[in-house]
Motif scaffolding. Structure first.
Motif, PDB file in Angstrom:
ATOM      1  N   ALA A 144       0.980  -1.286  -0.015  1.00  0.00           N
ATOM      2  CA  ALA A 144      -0.017  -0.033  -0.014  1.00  0.00           C
ATOM      3  C   ALA A 144       0.665   1.257  -0.034  1.00  0.00           C
ATOM      4  CB  ALA A 144      -0.796   0.057   1.197  1.00  0.00           C
ATOM      5  N   GLU A 145       2.198   1.106   0.507  1.00  0.00           N
ATOM      6  CA  GLU A 145       2.935   2.576   0.707  1.00  0.00           C
ATOM      7  C   GLU A 145       3.185   2.853  -0.835  1.00  0.00           C
ATOM      8  OE1 GLU A 145       6.401   1.999   2.891  1.00  0.00           O
ATOM      9  OE2 GLU A 145       6.718  -0.089   2.104  1.00  0.00           O
ATOM     10  N   ILE A 146       3.106   2.025  -1.653  1.00  0.00           N
ATOM     11  CA  ILE A 146       3.345   2.657  -3.111  1.00  0.00           C
ATOM     12  C   ILE A 146       2.824   3.718  -3.344  1.00  0.00           C
ATOM     13  CG2 ILE A 146       1.926   1.070  -4.368  1.00  0.00           C
ATOM     14  CD1 ILE A 146       4.173   0.840  -6.334  1.00  0.00           C
ATOM     15  N   TRP A 147       1.574   4.001  -3.080  1.00  0.00           N
ATOM     16  CA  TRP A 147       0.610   5.172  -3.352  1.00  0.00           C
ATOM     17  C   TRP A 147       1.352   6.110  -3.093  1.00  0.00           C
ATOM     18  CZ3 TRP A 147      -3.059   4.336  -6.711  1.00  0.00           C
ATOM     19  CH2 TRP A 147      -3.634   3.176  -6.904  1.00  0.00           C
ATOM     20  N   THR A 148       2.165   6.556  -2.018  1.00  0.00           N
ATOM     21  CA  THR A 148       2.839   7.709  -1.398  1.00  0.00           C
ATOM     22  C   THR A 148       3.615   8.358  -2.356  1.00  0.00           C
ATOM     23  OG1 THR A 148       4.722   6.561  -0.256  1.00  0.00           O
ATOM     24  CG2 THR A 148       2.563   6.886   0.983  1.00  0.00           C
ATOM     25  N   TYR A 149       4.097   7.391  -3.306  1.00  0.00           N
ATOM     26  CA  TYR A 149       5.188   7.904  -4.376  1.00  0.00           C
ATOM     27  C   TYR A 149       4.406   8.938  -5.411  1.00  0.00           C
ATOM     28  CZ  TYR A 149       8.320   4.444  -2.430  1.00  0.00           C
ATOM     29  OH  TYR A 149       8.644   3.997  -1.430  1.00  0.00           O
ATOM     30  N   PRO A 150       3.426   8.157  -6.068  1.00  0.00           N
ATOM     31  CA  PRO A 150       2.655   9.368  -7.115  1.00  0.00           C
ATOM     32  C   PRO A 150       2.000  10.376  -6.331  1.00  0.00           C
ATOM     33  CG  PRO A 150       1.417   7.124  -6.795  1.00  0.00           C
ATOM     34  CD  PRO A 150       2.903   7.053  -6.169  1.00  0.00           C
ATOM     35  N   ALA A 151       1.559  10.174  -5.036  1.00  0.00           N
ATOM     36  CA  ALA A 151       0.973  11.106  -4.383  1.00  0.00           C
ATOM     37  C   ALA A 151       1.883  12.369  -3.913  1.00  0.00           C
ATOM     38  CB  ALA A 151       0.260  10.586  -3.103  1.00  0.00           C
ATOM     39  N   GLU A 152       2.968  11.948  -3.462  1.00  0.00           N
ATOM     40  CA  GLU A 152       3.867  13.207  -3.399  1.00  0.00           C
ATOM     41  C   GLU A 152       4.319  13.918  -4.266  1.00  0.00           C
ATOM     42  OE1 GLU A 152       7.371  10.889  -1.637  1.00  0.00           O
ATOM     43  OE2 GLU A 152       6.288  10.924   0.385  1.00  0.00           O
ATOM     44  N   GLU A 153       4.370  12.909  -5.619  1.00  0.00           N
ATOM     45  CA  GLU A 153       4.825  13.663  -6.947  1.00  0.00           C
ATOM     46  C   GLU A 153       3.645  14.817  -7.315  1.00  0.00           C
ATOM     47  OE1 GLU A 153       6.173  11.219 -10.369  1.00  0.00           O
ATOM     48  OE2 GLU A 153       5.436  12.920 -11.575  1.00  0.00           O
ATOM     49  N   LEU A 154       2.268  14.442  -7.216  1.00  0.00           N
ATOM     50  CA  LEU A 154       1.357  15.271  -7.624  1.00  0.00           C
ATOM     51  C   LEU A 154       1.262  16.489  -6.709  1.00  0.00           C
ATOM     52  CD1 LEU A 154      -1.438  12.817  -8.653  1.00  0.00           C
ATOM     53  CD2 LEU A 154       0.079  14.038 -10.271  1.00  0.00           C
ATOM     54  N   ALA A 155       1.382  16.163  -5.499  1.00  0.00           N
ATOM     55  CA  ALA A 155       1.303  17.291  -4.219  1.00  0.00           C
ATOM     56  C   ALA A 155       2.353  18.389  -4.663  1.00  0.00           C
ATOM     57  CB  ALA A 155       1.564  16.597  -2.941  1.00  0.00           C
ATOM     58  N   ALA A 156       3.436  17.812  -5.091  1.00  0.00           N
ATOM     59  CA  ALA A 156       4.623  19.035  -5.530  1.00  0.00           C
ATOM     60  C   ALA A 156       4.187  19.658  -6.748  1.00  0.00           C
ATOM     61  CB  ALA A 156       5.885  18.232  -5.889  1.00  0.00           C
ATOM     62  N   ARG A 157       3.329  19.172  -7.415  1.00  0.00           N
ATOM     63  CA  ARG A 157       3.043  19.568  -8.792  1.00  0.00           C
ATOM     64  C   ARG A 157       1.653  20.797  -8.811  1.00  0.00           C
ATOM     65  NH1 ARG A 157       3.369  14.600 -12.496  1.00  0.00           N
ATOM     66  NH2 ARG A 157       2.240  16.007 -14.058  1.00  0.00           N
ATOM     67  N   VAL A 158       0.975  20.490  -7.853  1.00  0.00           N
ATOM     68  CA  VAL A 158      -0.258  21.434  -7.747  1.00  0.00           C
ATOM     69  C   VAL A 158       0.145  22.978  -7.667  1.00  0.00           C
ATOM     70  CG1 VAL A 158      -2.128  21.978  -6.153  1.00  0.00           C
ATOM     71  CG2 VAL A 158      -1.549  19.558  -6.439  1.00  0.00           C
ATOM     72  N   GLN A 159      -0.786  23.611  -8.600  1.00  0.00           N
ATOM     73  CA  GLN A 159      -0.372  24.897  -8.621  1.00  0.00           C
ATOM     74  C   GLN A 159      -1.151  25.567  -7.415  1.00  0.00           C
ATOM     75  OE1 GLN A 159      -2.775  25.377 -12.163  1.00  0.00           O
ATOM     76  NE2 GLN A 159      -1.650  24.134 -13.219  1.00  0.00           N
ATOM     77  N   SER A 160      -0.163  26.430  -6.917  1.00  0.00           N
ATOM     78  CA  SER A 160      -0.470  27.064  -5.325  1.00  0.00           C
ATOM     79  C   SER A 160      -1.110  28.501  -5.923  1.00  0.00           C
ATOM     80  CB  SER A 160       0.384  27.090  -4.431  1.00  0.00           C
ATOM     81  OG  SER A 160       1.437  27.344  -5.084  1.00  0.00           O
TER      82      SER A 160
END
Ligand SMILES: Cc1cc2nc3c(=O)[nH]c(=O)nc-3n(C[C@H](O)[C@H](O)[C@H](O)COP(=O)(O)OP(=O)(O)OC[C@H]3O[C@@H](n4cnc5c(N)ncnc54)[C@H](O)[C@@H]3O)c2cc1C
Length: 466
Positions: free
Chosen positions: A450-466
């Motif tokens: 299940a921890e594999i989800w954290t990798y794409p989640a972290e990548e997307l979180a960094a790309r969200v336009q603030s």
């Protein structure tokens, strides 16, 4: 609820499968005089008798055999992996008998009336049973399920073929098999047969298997299938079928050439159609769509407002938990017409139980593109993840789609070990409208798949336009 004393019942449910049972349980719980009319040879419905449960029992057996054959990977010596097909089927049959027995008990528990008969409409508020008995009701729920579609070539009727229904009762395995179709049922059975030593050739009309999923998911399964010895021929057009020399031959067009393959058996895995033929729907004023599905609004109400439909007979998704949700929504809307509930497919989840499993929830990349919806996407491969490496389960990936401005997770896909289980983390996250950042911050035990989800989640979180 507009119950009228002049009717025998408040609700007649036609079909006692997953959708019908869910609807009847809910209307009976709500105090309505309910009857389920079930006309099948056996009681239990498709999921239990010939669908989800028996196929997954067989696929699990195939996976155990496959792992035993690869035990040397982990230093385990299994000199020879043998199997007894009769025992494989006997275990499946015993499990199914148990599940069906339990469903029969539930149907006969007395919470609602249960009649064994086929029903068809003679007027909008009256159905006639095989016995000639007539039942009148204020409301109806149609949940008559599906039947195997007509074969794509009329010649197949004389040549003969297996369906998923027939495969449940096989006494011996054919030596070779031509699988027609590349949807969930076809690919699950193709891998089951191949892993039990049947030489499988799969013919698929579209360019990829599993065309309802993103192509990257299908590609993983195509690679695995070819590695396991399944001959895959995609982009085909079927032309003819015939028997010759004791084998069944299928001729098709592929790459502008005419080709023929031969095998001991043909499996028609090209899908199912709504089972509405016996209902005499015009007598009730109920219409169907161009696919033959009973047409409903999002509240599961048909063109006749007192008649609802749920499950495979209305679709559009032949998935058992959706059938249950539809049955429950129909019941709710009969009980509470002032506060109706609508079906919402935002969290639609699909799982294909091949190995690796293919699972998706919510929006796919193809759907996002088709809708013109802007999304950010990130994926991560199982070939680079600790737990899956330990398990030697390196095929596949996880993928997340999120809104570029808010970071809300809009969809996910998982092709990999226990993908059908892992996808539920994304269903839960989407249910609560979590963002990729929130998913990445959520604790994940190590080492887990299940921890594999954290990798794409972290990548997307960094790309969200603030
Ligand atoms: C091989 C296979 C594998 C599958 N695997 C999965 C899976 O892993 N996961 C998943 O979610 N889904 C799976 N499905 C799909 C799932 O089984 C169906 O979506 C679900 O069972 C549909 O339930 P239902 O209540 O609509 O229909 P059914 O369970 O088919 O119930 C319909 C009932 O209506 C009765 N009936 C029909 N006409 C009449 C009439 N006129 N009068 C009285 N009774 C009538 C029938 O006898 C039947 O019992 C699979 C399907 C197949 C074929």
């Amino acid at each position: 609820m507009s119950s009228a004393d002049e009717f025998d019942f408040d609700v007649v449910v036609i079909g006692g499968g997953s959708a019908g049972y869910a609807a009847a349980s809910a209307t009976a719980r709500g105090g309505l005089r309910t009857v389920v009319v079930e006309g099948g040879r056996e009681v239990g419905g498709l999921c239990i008798l010939r669908g989800c449960m028996p196929t997954k029992a067989l696929l699990y057996a195939a996976e155990v055999k496959h792992l035993a054959g690869h035990a040397a990977t982990w230093g385990i010596q299994v000199p020879e992996v043998r199997f007894d097909f009769a025992q494989v089927m006997a275990r499946k049959n015993a499990m199914i008998a148990d599940f069906a027995g339990y469903r029969r008990q539930q149907l006969e528990s007395g919470r609602f009336k249960f009649i064994r008969a086929n029903a068809r409409f003679v007027s909008p508020h009256t159905v006639e049973l095989d016995s000639g008995q007539r039942l009148t009701s204020a409301h109806f729920v149609l949940s008559t399920g599906s039947v195997v579609s007509t074969p794509p070539l009329p010649q197949l009727n004389s040549v003969g073929f297996l369906t998923s229904d027939d495969a449940m009762a096989l006494e011996r395995l054919p030596k070779s098999l031509i699988m027609l179709g590349g949807g969930a049922v076809a690919v699950e059975f193709a891998q089951f047969f191949a892993r039990f030593g049947v030489r499988v050739t799969l013919l698929q009309r579209s360019g990829h298997l599993l065309r309802d999923f993103d192509p990257d998911a299908a590609q993983v399964i195509e690679t695995v299938f070819r590695r396991e010895g399944i001959e895959l021929i995609t982009g085909t057009r079927l032309l003819d079928a015939r028997c010759e020399g004791g084998l069944k031959h299928v001729t098709f067009e592929h790459d502008e050439q005419t080709r023929t393959v031969a095998a001991e058996e043909i499996f028609h895995g090209l899908g199912r159609s709504p089972n509405t033929g016996g209902l005499a729907l015009p007598q009730a004023g109920v219409t169907t769509d161009k696919h033959g599905r009973i047409a409903t609004n999002t509240q599961m109400q048909t063109s006749a407002p007192h008649i609802f439909a749920a499950g495979d007979c209305t679709g559009p998704h032949e998935i058992v938990h959706v059938a249950i949700q539809q049955g429950e929504a129909a019941a709710h809307n009969i009980l509470h017409p002032q506060s109706p509930r609508s079906l919402d497919y935002r969290l639609l989840t699909c799982v294909v139980f091949t190995d690796p499993q293919v699972a998706c929830a919510g929006l796919s990349e193809v759907q996002a593109r088709a809708q013109g919806r802007e999304v950010i996407v990130a994926s991560y491969p199982f070939a680079d993840h600790g737990k899956s490496l330990l398990m030697e389960a390196k095929d596949g990936f996880v993928k997340l789609l999120a809104d570029p401005r808010t970071g809300e997770i809009l969809g996910g896909a998982c092709v990999g070990p226990v993908g059908g289980e892992l996808i539920h983390e994304i269903v839960a996250a989407m249910c609560k409208r979590m963002t990729a950042g929130e998913l990445a911050a959520m604790p994940h035990y190590h080492p887990t798949l299940a921890e594999i989800w954290t990798y794409p989640a972290e990548e997307l979180a960094a790309r969200v336009q603030s």
